[in-house]
Design an enzyme around this catalytic site. Sequence first.
Site, PDB file in Angstrom:
ATOM      1  N   ARG A  46       0.908  -1.233  -0.010  1.00 24.66           N
ATOM      2  CA  ARG A  46       0.102  -0.033  -0.047  1.00 24.66           C
ATOM      3  C   ARG A  46       0.957   1.217   0.007  1.00 24.66           C
ATOM      4  O   ARG A  46       1.002   2.042  -1.073  1.00 24.66           O
ATOM      5  CB  ARG A  46      -0.942  -0.075   1.192  1.00 24.66           C
ATOM      6  CG  ARG A  46      -1.803   0.901   1.377  1.00 24.66           C
ATOM      7  CD  ARG A  46      -1.839   2.265   1.319  1.00 24.66           C
ATOM      8  NE  ARG A  46      -1.174   2.461   2.799  1.00 24.66           N
ATOM      9  CZ  ARG A  46      -0.684   3.684   3.384  1.00 24.66           C
ATOM     10  NH1 ARG A  46      -0.555   4.597   2.758  1.00 24.66           N
ATOM     11  NH2 ARG A  46       0.067   3.672   4.769  1.00 24.66           N
ATOM     12  N   ASP A  47       1.521   1.405   1.070  1.00 23.72           N
ATOM     13  CA  ASP A  47       2.449   2.720   1.089  1.00 23.72           C
ATOM     14  C   ASP A  47       3.583   3.001   0.182  1.00 23.72           C
ATOM     15  O   ASP A  47       3.948   3.653  -0.228  1.00 23.72           O
ATOM     16  CB  ASP A  47       2.856   2.950   2.603  1.00 23.72           C
ATOM     17  CG  ASP A  47       2.908   4.478   2.943  1.00 23.72           C
ATOM     18  OD1 ASP A  47       3.230   5.266   2.208  1.00 23.72           O
ATOM     19  OD2 ASP A  47       2.982   4.903   4.187  1.00 23.72           O
TER      20      ASP A  47
ATOM     21  N   HIS B 194       4.935   5.036  12.839  1.00 24.42           N
ATOM     22  CA  HIS B 194       4.795   4.876  11.373  1.00 24.42           C
ATOM     23  C   HIS B 194       5.879   5.793  10.685  1.00 24.42           C
ATOM     24  O   HIS B 194       5.632   7.127  10.636  1.00 24.42           O
ATOM     25  CB  HIS B 194       3.466   5.278  10.652  1.00 24.42           C
ATOM     26  CG  HIS B 194       3.219   5.024   9.325  1.00 24.42           C
ATOM     27  ND1 HIS B 194       2.749   4.001   8.719  1.00 24.42           N
ATOM     28  CD2 HIS B 194       3.683   5.883   8.377  1.00 24.42           C
ATOM     29  CE1 HIS B 194       2.696   4.073   7.240  1.00 24.42           C
ATOM     30  NE2 HIS B 194       3.353   5.319   7.165  1.00 24.42           N
TER      31      HIS B 194
ATOM     32  N   CYS C 168       4.143   9.550   0.366  1.00 24.32           N
ATOM     33  CA  CYS C 168       2.732   9.793   0.303  1.00 24.32           C
ATOM     34  C   CYS C 168       2.794  10.507  -1.000  1.00 24.32           C
ATOM     35  O   CYS C 168       3.566  11.426  -1.000  1.00 24.32           O
ATOM     36  CB  CYS C 168       2.227  10.614   1.817  1.00 24.32           C
ATOM     37  SG  CYS C 168       0.640  11.151   1.387  1.00 24.32           S
TER      38      CYS C 168
END
Length: 303
Positions: free
Chosen positions: A16-17, A208, A241
Amino acid sequence: MKRWPEFVQIKEVGPRDGLQNEKKRVATADKIAWINMLSESGVTEVEYSSFVHPKWVPQLSDAHEVGKKIVRNPQVCYSALVPNMKGLDLALEAGIDSASVFMSASETHNQKNINKTIAETYPVLGQVIEEAKSAGKRVTGYVSTVFDCPYEGKIEPEAVIRVCEQLFEFGVDDLSLGDTIGSAVPSQVEELLQAVLKRYPKEKIIMHYHDTRGMAIANIMTSMEYGINRFDSSIGGLGGCPYAPGAAGNVATNDILYLLHGMGIKTGIDEKKIRDASLYIQNKLGKLLPSKSLAVAAAKANG
Ligand code: HMG
Ligand code: MG
Protein backbone atom coordinates in the site's frame (compact mmCIF):
# COMPACT_ATOMS: atom_id res chain seq x y z
CA MET A 1 14.36 -2.22 34.19
CA LYS A 2 14.48 -3.65 30.66
CA ARG A 3 15.12 -1.01 28.02
CA TRP A 4 13.90 -2.92 24.99
CA PRO A 5 10.79 -4.96 24.29
CA GLU A 6 11.27 -8.72 23.85
CA PHE A 7 8.96 -8.84 20.85
CA VAL A 8 8.14 -6.26 18.21
CA GLN A 9 5.12 -6.47 15.92
CA ILE A 10 5.67 -5.31 12.37
CA LYS A 11 2.96 -4.37 9.91
CA GLU A 12 4.11 -4.70 6.30
CA VAL A 13 2.76 -1.70 4.38
CA GLY A 14 4.80 -2.09 1.17
CA PRO A 15 1.88 -3.17 -1.03
CA ARG A 16 0.00 0.00 0.00
CA ASP A 17 2.31 2.77 1.21
CA GLY A 18 5.11 1.42 -1.00
CA LEU A 19 3.37 1.00 -4.32
CA GLN A 20 1.17 4.11 -3.99
CA ASN A 21 4.21 6.27 -4.62
CA GLU A 22 5.86 4.27 -7.38
CA LYS A 23 5.49 5.72 -10.87
CA LYS A 24 5.63 2.32 -12.49
CA ARG A 25 2.46 0.25 -12.18
CA VAL A 26 3.05 -3.31 -11.07
CA ALA A 27 0.87 -5.83 -12.93
CA THR A 28 -1.98 -7.17 -10.80
CA ALA A 29 -0.84 -10.80 -11.12
CA ASP A 30 2.68 -9.81 -9.98
CA LYS A 31 1.28 -7.90 -6.99
CA ILE A 32 -0.76 -10.90 -5.98
CA ALA A 33 2.24 -13.24 -6.26
CA TRP A 34 4.31 -10.77 -4.21
CA ILE A 35 1.69 -10.36 -1.47
CA ASN A 36 1.48 -14.17 -1.29
CA MET A 37 5.26 -14.24 -0.72
CA LEU A 38 4.91 -11.64 2.06
CA SER A 39 2.12 -13.68 3.64
CA GLU A 40 4.55 -16.57 4.08
CA SER A 41 7.32 -14.48 5.70
CA GLY A 42 5.99 -14.70 9.25
CA VAL A 43 4.64 -11.13 9.26
CA THR A 44 1.30 -10.95 11.08
CA GLU A 45 -0.26 -8.01 9.23
CA VAL A 46 -0.08 -6.96 5.58
CA GLU A 47 -1.72 -3.76 4.35
CA TYR A 48 -2.46 -5.12 0.92
CA SER A 49 -3.92 -2.10 -0.90
CA SER A 50 -6.02 1.03 -0.71
CA PHE A 51 -9.67 1.67 -1.54
CA VAL A 52 -9.22 5.37 -2.26
CA HIS A 53 -10.37 7.09 -5.45
CA PRO A 54 -8.58 5.40 -8.38
CA LYS A 55 -7.86 8.79 -9.96
CA TRP A 56 -6.04 9.92 -6.84
CA VAL A 57 -3.87 6.78 -6.58
CA PRO A 58 -4.03 4.92 -9.91
CA GLN A 59 -1.28 2.48 -8.89
CA LEU A 60 -3.73 0.81 -6.50
CA SER A 61 -6.85 0.90 -8.67
CA ASP A 62 -6.81 -2.92 -8.73
CA ALA A 63 -7.38 -3.15 -4.95
CA HIS A 64 -10.60 -5.08 -5.35
CA GLU A 65 -9.12 -7.74 -7.65
CA VAL A 66 -6.03 -8.06 -5.45
CA GLY A 67 -8.21 -8.54 -2.37
CA LYS A 68 -10.25 -11.22 -4.11
CA LYS A 69 -7.30 -13.17 -5.48
CA ILE A 70 -4.58 -13.19 -2.81
CA VAL A 71 -4.16 -16.46 -0.94
CA ARG A 72 -5.20 -15.78 2.64
CA ASN A 73 -2.89 -17.14 5.30
CA PRO A 74 -5.05 -17.53 8.45
CA GLN A 75 -2.10 -16.34 10.56
CA VAL A 76 -2.08 -12.98 8.76
CA CYS A 77 -4.36 -9.97 9.26
CA TYR A 78 -5.10 -8.38 5.87
CA SER A 79 -5.81 -4.67 6.11
CA ALA A 80 -6.43 -1.94 3.56
CA LEU A 81 -6.68 1.84 3.53
CA VAL A 82 -10.24 3.17 3.51
CA PRO A 83 -11.10 6.91 3.21
CA ASN A 84 -14.92 6.88 3.27
CA MET A 85 -18.05 4.71 3.07
CA LYS A 86 -17.60 4.00 -0.63
CA GLY A 87 -14.09 2.71 0.10
CA LEU A 88 -15.31 0.66 3.05
CA ASP A 89 -18.09 -1.00 1.03
CA LEU A 90 -15.59 -2.00 -1.66
CA ALA A 91 -13.06 -3.18 0.91
CA LEU A 92 -15.61 -5.32 2.75
CA GLU A 93 -16.65 -6.83 -0.54
CA ALA A 94 -13.04 -7.61 -1.49
CA GLY A 95 -12.26 -8.96 1.98
CA ILE A 96 -10.43 -7.21 4.81
CA ASP A 97 -9.74 -8.24 8.38
CA SER A 98 -8.99 -4.68 9.39
CA ALA A 99 -9.78 -1.22 7.98
CA SER A 100 -7.17 1.54 8.12
CA VAL A 101 -8.78 4.97 8.24
CA PHE A 102 -6.58 8.01 7.90
CA MET A 103 -6.44 11.74 8.40
CA SER A 104 -3.90 14.37 9.20
CA ALA A 105 -3.08 16.46 12.25
CA SER A 106 -2.29 19.29 9.83
CA GLU A 107 -5.20 21.12 8.25
CA THR A 108 -3.40 21.77 4.94
CA HIS A 109 -2.09 18.23 4.51
CA ASN A 110 -5.55 16.88 5.30
CA GLN A 111 -7.05 19.10 2.58
CA LYS A 112 -4.45 18.12 -0.01
CA ASN A 113 -4.66 14.42 0.84
CA ILE A 114 -8.38 13.84 1.24
CA ASN A 115 -10.00 17.03 -0.01
CA LYS A 116 -11.64 17.91 3.31
CA THR A 117 -10.99 20.04 6.36
CA ILE A 118 -10.28 18.20 9.60
CA ALA A 119 -13.77 19.10 10.86
CA GLU A 120 -15.39 17.77 7.66
CA THR A 121 -13.39 14.53 7.94
CA TYR A 122 -14.63 13.55 11.41
CA PRO A 123 -18.23 12.62 10.49
CA VAL A 124 -16.99 10.64 7.46
CA LEU A 125 -14.52 8.61 9.53
CA GLY A 126 -16.97 8.33 12.44
CA GLN A 127 -19.41 6.52 10.15
CA VAL A 128 -16.71 4.35 8.54
CA ILE A 129 -15.42 3.26 11.96
CA GLU A 130 -18.91 2.50 13.24
CA GLU A 131 -19.83 0.45 10.15
CA ALA A 132 -16.49 -1.40 10.08
CA LYS A 133 -16.85 -2.29 13.77
CA SER A 134 -20.42 -3.50 13.29
CA ALA A 135 -19.14 -5.69 10.42
CA GLY A 136 -16.79 -7.24 13.00
CA LYS A 137 -13.58 -5.65 11.67
CA ARG A 138 -10.67 -4.23 13.57
CA VAL A 139 -9.97 -0.56 12.77
CA THR A 140 -6.64 1.23 12.90
CA GLY A 141 -6.57 5.02 12.66
CA TYR A 142 -3.61 6.64 10.93
CA VAL A 143 -2.75 10.16 12.03
CA SER A 144 -0.41 11.80 9.50
CA THR A 145 2.06 14.68 9.89
CA VAL A 146 2.37 14.17 13.65
CA PHE A 147 5.71 16.01 13.78
CA ASP A 148 5.94 18.26 10.74
CA CYS A 149 3.73 19.13 7.79
CA PRO A 150 5.22 19.81 4.34
CA TYR A 151 2.98 22.89 4.07
CA GLU A 152 2.61 24.20 7.64
CA GLY A 153 5.88 23.24 9.36
CA LYS A 154 5.91 22.05 12.99
CA ILE A 155 2.75 20.43 14.31
CA GLU A 156 2.22 20.78 18.06
CA PRO A 157 1.54 17.62 20.10
CA GLU A 158 -1.78 19.18 21.23
CA ALA A 159 -3.01 19.16 17.61
CA VAL A 160 -2.09 15.48 17.33
CA ILE A 161 -3.81 14.66 20.62
CA ARG A 162 -7.02 16.38 19.45
CA VAL A 163 -7.20 14.04 16.44
CA CYS A 164 -6.23 10.96 18.51
CA GLU A 165 -8.91 11.78 21.06
CA GLN A 166 -11.60 11.99 18.41
CA LEU A 167 -10.55 8.78 16.64
CA PHE A 168 -10.43 6.82 19.92
CA GLU A 169 -13.86 8.22 20.77
CA PHE A 170 -15.16 6.91 17.43
CA GLY A 171 -13.88 3.45 18.44
CA VAL A 172 -10.60 2.77 16.61
CA ASP A 173 -8.71 -0.15 18.15
CA ASP A 174 -5.32 1.49 17.81
CA LEU A 175 -3.57 4.46 16.23
CA SER A 176 -0.61 4.61 13.89
CA LEU A 177 1.21 7.93 14.23
CA GLY A 178 2.89 8.96 11.00
CA ASP A 179 6.08 10.88 10.38
CA THR A 180 4.73 11.36 6.88
CA ILE A 181 7.66 13.34 5.50
CA GLY A 182 10.37 11.61 7.53
CA SER A 183 11.61 14.78 9.20
CA ALA A 184 11.54 13.95 12.92
CA VAL A 185 14.56 13.48 15.17
CA PRO A 186 14.48 11.57 18.49
CA SER A 187 13.86 14.67 20.66
CA GLN A 188 10.63 15.26 18.71
CA VAL A 189 9.66 11.63 19.22
CA GLU A 190 10.21 12.05 22.97
CA GLU A 191 8.10 15.21 23.08
CA LEU A 192 5.21 13.56 21.26
CA LEU A 193 5.33 10.21 23.05
CA GLN A 194 5.43 11.92 26.45
CA ALA A 195 2.17 13.66 25.57
CA VAL A 196 0.55 10.63 23.92
CA LEU A 197 1.50 8.03 26.53
CA LYS A 198 0.16 10.23 29.33
CA ARG A 199 -3.27 9.58 27.84
CA TYR A 200 -3.22 6.22 26.06
CA PRO A 201 -1.71 2.81 26.80
CA LYS A 202 1.41 2.09 24.77
CA GLU A 203 -0.17 -1.11 23.38
CA LYS A 204 -2.56 1.08 21.38
CA ILE A 205 0.15 3.11 19.69
CA ILE A 206 1.96 2.14 16.49
CA MET A 207 4.74 4.31 15.03
CA HIS A 208 4.92 4.85 11.28
CA TYR A 209 8.25 6.35 10.21
CA HIS A 210 9.18 7.43 6.73
CA ASP A 211 12.92 7.42 6.21
CA THR A 212 13.43 10.47 4.01
CA ARG A 213 16.46 11.68 5.95
CA GLY A 214 17.70 8.37 7.36
CA MET A 215 16.32 9.13 10.86
CA ALA A 216 13.79 6.29 11.09
CA ILE A 217 16.01 3.79 12.91
CA ALA A 218 17.04 6.40 15.50
CA ASN A 219 13.38 7.27 16.00
CA ILE A 220 12.44 3.61 16.37
CA MET A 221 15.12 3.18 19.05
CA THR A 222 13.71 6.16 20.94
CA SER A 223 10.16 4.85 20.56
CA MET A 224 11.23 1.49 22.01
CA GLU A 225 12.74 3.29 24.99
CA TYR A 226 9.21 4.56 25.61
CA GLY A 227 7.88 1.00 25.45
CA ILE A 228 6.46 1.15 21.91
CA ASN A 229 6.66 -2.28 20.28
CA ARG A 230 4.56 -1.90 17.14
CA PHE A 231 5.92 -0.39 13.94
CA ASP A 232 4.90 -0.10 10.30
CA SER A 233 7.55 -0.77 7.68
CA SER A 234 7.80 -1.21 3.94
CA ILE A 235 9.76 -3.90 2.22
CA GLY A 236 12.97 -2.57 0.68
CA GLY A 237 12.01 0.96 1.85
CA LEU A 238 9.50 1.39 -0.98
CA GLY A 239 7.09 4.26 -1.04
CA GLY A 240 5.93 7.62 0.32
CA CYS A 241 2.81 9.76 0.35
CA PRO A 242 1.90 11.14 -3.10
CA TYR A 243 0.33 14.19 -1.40
CA ALA A 244 3.42 15.02 0.70
CA PRO A 245 6.05 16.32 -1.74
CA GLY A 246 9.56 14.92 -1.27
CA ALA A 247 8.55 12.21 1.20
CA ALA A 248 10.51 8.98 0.78
CA GLY A 249 9.43 5.46 1.69
CA ASN A 250 8.84 3.99 5.12
CA VAL A 251 11.64 2.51 7.12
CA ALA A 252 12.64 -0.61 5.22
CA THR A 253 11.36 -3.87 6.69
CA ASN A 254 14.82 -5.30 5.91
CA ASP A 255 16.54 -2.59 8.00
CA ILE A 256 14.23 -2.77 11.01
CA LEU A 257 14.57 -6.58 11.02
CA TYR A 258 18.37 -6.30 10.92
CA LEU A 259 18.22 -3.93 13.89
CA LEU A 260 15.73 -5.92 15.96
CA HIS A 261 17.10 -9.40 15.31
CA GLY A 262 20.64 -8.12 15.90
CA MET A 263 19.50 -6.87 19.32
CA GLY A 264 17.87 -10.22 20.13
CA ILE A 265 14.35 -8.82 19.79
CA LYS A 266 11.93 -11.29 18.24
CA THR A 267 9.56 -10.49 15.37
CA GLY A 268 8.58 -13.93 14.04
CA ILE A 269 9.64 -12.79 10.54
CA ASP A 270 12.10 -14.65 8.35
CA GLU A 271 14.66 -12.17 6.99
CA LYS A 272 15.53 -14.38 4.02
CA LYS A 273 11.92 -14.52 2.89
CA ILE A 274 11.76 -10.74 3.15
CA ARG A 275 14.96 -10.50 1.10
CA ASP A 276 13.46 -12.74 -1.59
CA ALA A 277 10.20 -10.77 -1.68
CA SER A 278 12.25 -7.52 -1.90
CA LEU A 279 14.27 -8.82 -4.83
CA TYR A 280 11.07 -9.92 -6.53
CA ILE A 281 9.45 -6.46 -6.39
CA GLN A 282 12.74 -4.71 -7.13
CA ASN A 283 12.92 -6.72 -10.33
CA LYS A 284 9.31 -5.90 -11.26
CA LEU A 285 9.88 -2.18 -10.65
CA GLY A 286 13.18 -2.26 -12.52
CA LYS A 287 15.05 -0.17 -9.95
CA LEU A 288 17.14 -0.64 -6.83
CA LEU A 289 15.22 -0.21 -3.59
CA PRO A 290 16.78 2.08 -0.95
CA SER A 291 17.29 -0.43 1.88
CA LYS A 292 20.97 -0.79 2.80
CA SER A 293 20.42 -4.16 4.49
CA LEU A 294 18.78 -5.40 1.31
CA ALA A 295 21.80 -4.32 -0.75
CA VAL A 296 24.12 -6.31 1.54
CA ALA A 297 21.83 -9.36 1.59
CA ALA A 298 21.48 -9.27 -2.20
CA ALA A 299 25.26 -9.03 -2.67
CA LYS A 300 25.78 -12.00 -0.32
CA ALA A 301 23.11 -14.03 -2.12
CA ASN A 302 24.92 -13.40 -5.40
CA GLY A 303 28.04 -14.96 -4.03
P1 HMG B 1 -13.39 13.66 -3.39
O1 HMG B 1 -13.19 13.97 -4.83
O2 HMG B 1 -13.53 14.78 -2.44
O3 HMG B 1 -14.62 12.64 -3.23
O4 HMG B 1 -12.19 12.73 -2.92
P2 HMG B 1 -16.16 12.86 -3.20
O5 HMG B 1 -16.67 12.22 -1.96
O6 HMG B 1 -16.49 14.30 -3.46
O7 HMG B 1 -16.64 12.01 -4.47
C1 HMG B 1 -16.26 12.35 -5.81
C2 HMG B 1 -16.37 11.13 -6.72
O8 HMG B 1 -15.41 10.16 -6.27
C3 HMG B 1 -17.72 10.44 -6.66
O9 HMG B 1 -17.95 9.87 -7.96
C4 HMG B 1 -17.51 9.31 -5.68
O10 HMG B 1 -18.37 8.21 -5.91
C5 HMG B 1 -16.07 8.92 -5.99
P3 HMG B 1 -18.95 10.57 -9.02
O11 HMG B 1 -20.25 10.64 -8.29
O12 HMG B 1 -18.35 11.94 -9.28
O13 HMG B 1 -18.88 9.65 -10.18
N1 HMG B 1 -15.41 8.29 -4.81
C6 HMG B 1 -14.77 7.13 -4.84
N2 HMG B 1 -14.52 6.23 -5.82
C7 HMG B 1 -13.83 5.10 -5.48
N3 HMG B 1 -13.37 4.85 -4.24
C8 HMG B 1 -13.61 5.73 -3.24
C9 HMG B 1 -14.32 6.92 -3.55
N4 HMG B 1 -14.69 7.96 -2.78
C10 HMG B 1 -15.35 8.80 -3.57
N5 HMG B 1 -13.16 5.47 -2.01
C11 HMG B 1 -11.21 11.05 -1.50
C12 HMG B 1 -12.12 12.28 -1.57
C13 HMG B 1 -10.93 10.78 -0.05
C14 HMG B 1 -11.93 9.89 -2.13
C15 HMG B 1 -9.91 11.38 -2.30
O14 HMG B 1 -9.39 12.56 -1.80
C16 HMG B 1 -8.89 10.28 -2.19
O15 HMG B 1 -9.06 9.20 -2.72
N6 HMG B 1 -7.76 10.56 -1.48
C17 HMG B 1 -6.75 9.55 -1.22
C18 HMG B 1 -5.38 10.11 -1.17
C19 HMG B 1 -4.41 9.06 -0.79
O16 HMG B 1 -4.61 7.87 -1.03
N7 HMG B 1 -3.28 9.47 -0.19
C20 HMG B 1 -2.26 8.54 0.24
C21 HMG B 1 -2.66 7.70 1.41
S1 HMG B 1 -2.47 8.49 2.97
C22 HMG B 1 -0.83 8.21 3.38
O17 HMG B 1 -0.06 7.71 2.59
C23 HMG B 1 -0.36 8.52 4.77
C24 HMG B 1 -0.17 7.28 5.65
O18 HMG B 1 0.75 6.38 5.07
C25 HMG B 1 0.35 7.67 7.05
C26 HMG B 1 1.56 8.61 7.00
O19 HMG B 1 2.56 8.28 6.34
O20 HMG B 1 1.48 9.64 7.67
C27 HMG B 1 -1.50 6.53 5.85
MG1 MG C 1 2.90 6.53 5.18
